[in-house]
Structure formats: structure tokens, C-alpha cells
Design an enzyme around this catalytic site. Structure first.
Site, PDB file in Angstrom:
ATOM      1  N   GLU A 426       0.746  -1.328   0.122  1.00 10.72           N
ATOM      2  CA  GLU A 426       0.082   0.016   0.102  1.00 10.72           C
ATOM      3  C   GLU A 426       0.807   1.405   0.206  1.00 10.72           C
ATOM      4  O   GLU A 426       1.732   1.488   0.840  1.00 10.72           O
ATOM      5  CB  GLU A 426      -0.901   0.078   1.383  1.00 10.72           C
ATOM      6  N   ASP A 499      -1.071  -1.540   5.846  1.00 10.32           N
ATOM      7  CA  ASP A 499      -0.966  -0.909   7.106  1.00 10.32           C
ATOM      8  C   ASP A 499      -1.714  -1.460   8.186  1.00 10.32           C
ATOM      9  O   ASP A 499      -2.915  -1.794   7.617  1.00 10.32           O
ATOM     10  CB  ASP A 499      -1.177   0.748   6.952  1.00 10.32           C
ATOM     11  N   ASP A 501      -4.146  -0.451   9.921  1.00 13.68           N
ATOM     12  CA  ASP A 501      -5.015   0.669  10.344  1.00 13.68           C
ATOM     13  C   ASP A 501      -6.386   0.585   9.363  1.00 13.68           C
ATOM     14  O   ASP A 501      -6.271  -0.540   8.790  1.00 13.68           O
ATOM     15  CB  ASP A 501      -4.867   2.167  10.099  1.00 13.68           C
ATOM     16  N   ASP A 503      -7.475   2.162   7.007  1.00 17.03           N
ATOM     17  CA  ASP A 503      -7.239   2.263   5.474  1.00 17.03           C
ATOM     18  C   ASP A 503      -6.930   1.066   4.870  1.00 17.03           C
ATOM     19  O   ASP A 503      -7.240   0.468   3.773  1.00 17.03           O
ATOM     20  CB  ASP A 503      -6.393   3.447   5.022  1.00 17.03           C
TER      21      ASP A 503
END
Ligand code: 0RA
Length: 635
Positions: A426, A499, A501, A503
Site C-alpha cells: 500500500e 498498514d 489501520d 485504510d
């Protein structure tokens, strides 16, 4: 058993007894691993289901006991306990000790319709158990008999009075034959739910009494396979009611429930004698032929298709269909690679006829739904013709040829796919670290910028017009759609590295949706992995440790007395330098990766539809229901 007098050909098996089963268990239950263990349960449950299908039983209780043994109780007629004049044994003892004796006793039982692929009968369970206890309630009494390793241990005797009827089989699988003895609640639950859908009106209770894993569930579906279709479609918008047909011809019963949704994909699940036919077969062909013919006929007769318009193909009319088909056949022939394709040719005509009649009636009575269905088919036909044209253009332009690898791909030097890995990363910054930190010989990096297209409800052509998706497809090298060829895959491992998180999770879901929809063989073959970067770094002086979970962080912090301010929470891969990324996440000798499997395709599909589909309400419900399970939510 050797002293049992022998009469007919069938009784030769009495002399043989159950030794062959103990010598070659795989021949009878497939394997002695966890699948084989559960096969023992299916064998006993199938007998009870047979009794239910014959109309004599409406409740089955499956229990895992504290000692890990399993019992199946039904409220059917009870296995007969009177002595059989020929064998000198009761039916219950015969059923438990003679191979294939199961369905051959008593009057009016009809043929055995459930019963696995192996359909070997409960005597096999007895043979593979250290102990089997059978309790029959029948003719005013409670009758009990016990066996050890398939051999009578306590002769049949009446042990009490009862005004009820039913059978209870309780067995202790033999650990000297079975490699695994732990029944899995979820496996039992899934199969029993399916059986409950397939046997309308039956109640199935599952109880787990094992200390520490006590659990219980119960299934009852008034609508049978209609309820099944309603469940499968719970995240989807539909354009017809659930159309249901049932009929019997020449001892074959056929039942179907179907509903048109607004989606492009079809979800057709079929069963023969309650066994899932994943490879399809004649019941599916007959259904498909009827669907195509009836819809074409209706469309012409109602001027919804003009003279010059092309006919709907089978694929056209199946777009957006969710259907469950269930047939019961006296002597099923299972064919195909995994013996999960129904071969009986008479079933094709029977399915076709029964469904043709019902579908024609439905269309005549529901002109609005009929119109929506026909419009949808017409759209599918147009899309098919347009797609073919577009595909030809794409292929002509060489958009998917391996020679034009995307510029953003940092490929590895090895050309041996077996040792190659593709990291889908990403963002460009994390991509940069990964490029520097990787093993150039075997690891390739493809950075994706931002979010890729949501492919939940998108056709191939639109999907390939998205650059990120196209790059990924080209990098993988196996093409897509009709020209997909897994042998051309350029990397044995495809690793999604996002990641930790929200997103990151979203991007991971989008990539998984893409893979699920268009590259399912890769999921099935186990080519897809999710990288597991650490969540925390703890430092003390020159030393540092990485923690993958909160619990691990706490342990490390206590163990090395690390101060709170020396704990770093990694929000993104970009925060790690190339060495750290290699050391924690990419080094094959030390990393952990999660392999993505598809052992529960139906459930995965359902969740994908809920989360990515067109209906808002089920998504909201899902999020509300699971909100409490969310551990780290970045805002
Ligand atoms: C043979 C004949 C009859 C019932 C059964 C077998 C039977 C077998 C099993 C196995 C598990 N549960 C079962 N329930 C019944 C019919 C006997 C009659 O006519 O009453």
C-alpha cells in the site's frame, strides 16, 4: 459373529464381520483424519435424516459428551428389536454388525436417500469405535445393546418402559484407528444447518458438553430450501419472489427454490440425496435447460424479444440467480473428479419437466416480476456481446501480455515462479522501503496507489480499465476471465502487505474481493498470503523487540521493564526503515504470514456481499453487530 448361521448371499458378509473395516478404514470412510472422524458422525446422522424423510421423525439431537464421545438421538420409529427369523439376530444388532445392512430391514422404509458418498452405514461406525451403545424406544419398552470394536459386548435387553419411540446411537471413536478424536463444533454446526435446510420442518439440536467449550445451537427452517435461498440472498437486492417448485416422477423427487437478484453473478447450489454436488450434474442441467427455454419462450410470446434479437443463452438467464436445487434419487450415480457430480440421465428430463411447469405458471401469474427478469436477461445478452467485442480489442491491443510489465513493478531476478513472491504494498513510501529491504532475487514489489476499484459488482472490462487492477493482473501474469491460466502465474506467493489501520484493512478487503471474484483458483490453491507486520516496537538502550499483538507487547514490556515512552506504535509500514521491514515482515526465515484460504467460500462470499454489495441495511447491521469486536480503530 462367526457362529451366526448363514442363509443367503447377503449373509456371507455376516461371516466376514467388520474386520475389513478395521483393516482398511479408508475404503469405508475416506480417511482416518479429521474428515474421517466427522464422517462417522454424518453416517449416524444420515440414518436419522432418512427416518425424518420417511416422515417418522422431526427432531434429531447431536451431543458431544464430556469425554469427547458423540451421540445422535432421533424420535423416529426406532430400529426394530424383534429377532429376525433368518439370522436369529434382531434388526438393531444386524444393522450395527453387518456391512450395508442399514436400509434393508422393516417395511415401508422406502429407499435410503441420504447417506454419504460412501453410504456405508452405521456398522462402519460401530467397527471403528471402541464402544457403541444403542438405545431404542419402541413397542412400549426401552431396549439397550452395546458393542466393543464392532463386536457384541452386552446383548440386547429390555431395560425399561417407554411410551415413546426413537433411536439413540452413542459411540466412542477408536483412537488406535482414528488419528483425530476431537469433534469440531463448527464443522458439525455447518453440516447440520445444511441438513436442516434440506429437510423442511425438522429440528436439529447440537450440544457440546465438553468442559471449557460448552456450546449449543438449534436449527429449524419452516421453509426448507426456500429459507436457504432467503438466507443466501440476505445481503442482496432482488427482482423476483422466491420461486419454488417441487415434484416427483418415477421415484425421483425434485425441488428447487430460486430468486433473481440485481447482481451479475449466479449462486446455484445443488444437492443429490442431501449430498452437495459441487460439480453439478443432470439435475442442474435439466434446471438450466428449463430456465433458458421458458424465459426465451415467454419473452417472444410477450413481444419482449423481437424477431431479430438474439436468444438468451443459458449463461444469460443464470445471471443474478440464487438457487438451491435438491433431488432425491433411488440409485444415485456420482461421477466427476471428486465424485460430486450427479450422473443419472433420467434426472435431467424430470428436473426439466417439473421446473418448466412451475416457472411458466409463475411468469403467467406475475407479469411484473416476469418483465424484470426478462429485462435482466436481455441486459446480460447485450453485455455478453459487448464484452466479447471488448475482450477481442483488449487481446488485440496486447493489454494483458506479459511483455508489458507495469513500470511500477520492481520485479525479482529469478524466473522460477516456485521461489518467487509478489508483495502488493500500500502506497509509494512503503513500496520504497519494501523495494530496498527485499531479497531482490525472489521478491517483487508492486506498490498500489490509494484505493483500488471496488470489484464487487463490476464486469471484467470495467475492472481492467482501472490502472491499479490492470497492473496487478499483468504482474501476476496468469491473465483473467476466459483466458485465465494458473500455470502462467509468475509468483507462487502473492502477499498483501497493508498498514495496520482502517485504510489498510479497507485496501486489503478490496484486494481480497478482487481475488475472490476473479482469481478464486489462487485462493483455492493457497497462493495468497497476508503479511503480518508488527504493531509495536519496544526499545531499551540499544536493544529492541517487536510485538505483533497487544498481549505480546505487554509480555515484552514486563519482561524487559521497558518504559511506556519507549513503546512505538507502528501506524504504517512507511514508518519502518527498509531493514526493519525486512527483519520483521519479509525475511522468509523469521516472518509470519497468514495464508488466505477459501474453506468457507459461501461464508466469505456472504460477508463480501454484505460489506461490498448494493444493499445498505445488511451492511449497517453487520457493522453494528461486529463493532464490539473491533480492537484498534484509528480515527
Ligand atoms: C429399519 C426399519 C425401520 C426403522 C429403522 C430401520 C430405523 C433406523 C434408524 C437408524 C437411526 N434411526 C433410525 N430409526 C429407524 C422401520 C421399523 C418399523 O416399521 O416400525
Amino acid at each position: 459373529m462367526a457362529d451366526t448361521p448363514s442363509y443367503g448371499a447377503q449373509d456371507i458378509q455376516v461371516l466376514e464381520g467388520l474386520d475389513p473395516v478395521r483393516k482398511r478404514p479408508g475404503m469405508y470412510i475416506g480417511s482416518t483424519d479429521v474428515r474421517g472422524l466427522h464422517h462417522l458422525c454424518w453416517e449416524v446422522v444420515d440414518n436419522a435424516i432418512d427416518e425424518a424423510m420417511a416422515g417418522h421423525c422431526d427432531h434429531i439431537t447431536v451431543e458431544i459428551h464430556t469425554d469427547g464421545s458423540l451421540s445422535v438421538q432421533d424420535n423416529g420409529r426406532g430400529i426394530p428389536v424383534a429377532k429376525h427369523p433368518k439370522t436369529g439376530m434382531s434388526a438393531v444388532e444386524t444393522v450395527l454388525t453387518v456391512l450395508h445392512a442399514g436400509g434393508k430391514f422393516g417395511e415401508g422404509g422406502g429407499y435410503k436417500v441420504s447417506g454419504g458418498l460412501h453410504g456405508v452405514g452405521v456398522s462402519v461406525v460401530n467397527a471403528l469405535s471402541v464402544r457403541t451403545e444403542v438405545t431404542v424406544e419402541r413397542e412400549g419398552g426401552v431396549h439397550f445393546v452395546a458393542f466393543e470394536r464392532g463386536v457384541a459386548a452386552e446383548p440386547l435387553k429390555r431395560v425399561g418402559d417407554s411410551d415413546r419411540t426413537g433411536t439413540r446411537v452413542h459411540f466412542w471413536p477408536d483412537g488406535s484407528i482414528m488419528e483425530v478424536l476431537d469433534f469440531d463444533f463448527t464443522t458439525l454446526q455447518k453440516r447440520l444447518r445444511q441438513q436442516a435446510y434440506l429437510t423442511r420442518g425438522i429440528t436439529i439440536t447440537l450440544l457440546d458438553h465438553r468442559p471449557g467449550s460448552e456450546n449449543a445451537c438449534q436449527f429449524y427452517f419452516e421453509g426448507g430450501i426456500k429459507s436457504y435461498v432467503r438466507h443466501l440472498n440476505s445481503g442482496r437486492s432482488h427482482i423476483s419472489d422466491i420461486i419454488w417448485a417441487e415434484g416427483e416422477m418415477d421415484d425421483v423427487t425434485f425441488e428447487v427454490a430460486l430468486q433473481y437478484t440485481t447482481e451479475y453473478r449466479e449462486h446455484i447450489t445443488s444437492f443429490a440425496n442431501n449430498i452437495s454436488t459441487t460439480e453439478g450434474g443432470t439435475h442442474l442441467t435439466g434446471f438450466g435447460m428449463a430456465l433458458t427455454r421458458v424465459l426465451n419462450k415467454y419473452a417472444r410470446e410477450h413481444n419482449l424479444l423481437k424477431e431479430k434479437d438474439p436468444k438468451f443463452t443459458n449463461d444469460d438467464v443464470r445471471e443474478g440467480v440464487t438457487a438451491v436445487i435438491s433431488v432425491k434419487v433411488p440409485e444415485p450415480q456420482f461421477e466427476g473428479q471428486t465424485k460430486s457430480k450427479l450422473g443419472n440421465s433420467e434426472v435431467r428430463t424430470i428436473s426439466d419437466r417439473i421446473f418448466t411447469k412451475k416457472l411458466s405458471e409463475y411468469l403467467a401469474e406475475n407479469p411484473n416480476a416476469a418483465k424484470s427478469i426478462i429485462n435482466k436477461c436481455a441486459l446480460a445478452t447485450r453485455a455478453r456481446l459487448a464484452a466479447r467485442a471488448a475482450r477481442e480489442t483488449v487481446i488485440r491491443k496486447g493489454a494483458l501480455e506479459g511483455s508489458t510489465l507495469p513500470g511500477k513493478l520492481a520485479d525479482c531476478s529469478s524466473k522460477n515462479p516456485a521461489e518467487c513472491e509478489l508483495y502488493i504494498v500500500e502506497g509509494d513510501s512503503a513500496g520504497g522501503s519494501a523495494k530496498q529491504g527485499r531479497d531482490r532475487h525472489t521478491q517483487a514489489i508492486l506498490p498500489l496507489r490509494g484505493k483500488i476499484l471496488n470489484t464487487e459488482n463490476v464486469r471484467l472490462e470495467k475492472m481492467l480499465s482501472n490502472n491499479e487492477v490492470k497492473n496487478l493482473v499483468i504482474a501476476m501474469g496468469a491473465s483473467v476471465g476466459d483466458s485465465f491460466d494458473i500455470t502462467k502465474l509468475r509468483y507462487a506467493k502473492i502477499v498483501i502487505m497493508t498498514d495496520a489501520d482502517v485504510d489498510g484493512a479497507h485496501i486489503r478487503t478490496l484486494i481480497l474481493t478482487l481475488l475472490y471474484r476473479h482469481f478464486r483458483p489462487l485462493l483455492e490453491a493457497g497462493n495468497i498470503y497476508i503479511a503480518q507486520p508488527p504493531l509495536y516496537k519496544l526499545s531499551k538502550g540499544k536493544k529492541s523487540w517487536y510485538a505483533m499483538t497487544d498481549a505480546e507487547r505487554d509480555t515484552l514490556q514486563a519482561e524487559h521493564s521497558v518504559k511506556g515512552e519507549n513503546i512505538q506504535r507502528y501506524k504504517g509500514l512507511g514508518e519502518m526503515n527498509p531493514d526493519q521491514l525486512w527483519e520483521t515482515t519479509m525475511d522468509p526465515t523469521t516472518r509470519t504470514m497468514a495464508k488466505v484460504t477459501l474453506n468457507d467460500a459461501e461464508r466469505a462470499d456472504h460477508i463480501f456481499s454484505v460489506l461490498m454489495g448494493s444493499e445498505v441495511l445488511p451492511r449497517r447491521q453487520f457493522i453494528q453487530q461486529h463493532a464490539s469486536e473491533v480492537k484498534d480503530l484509528d480515527i
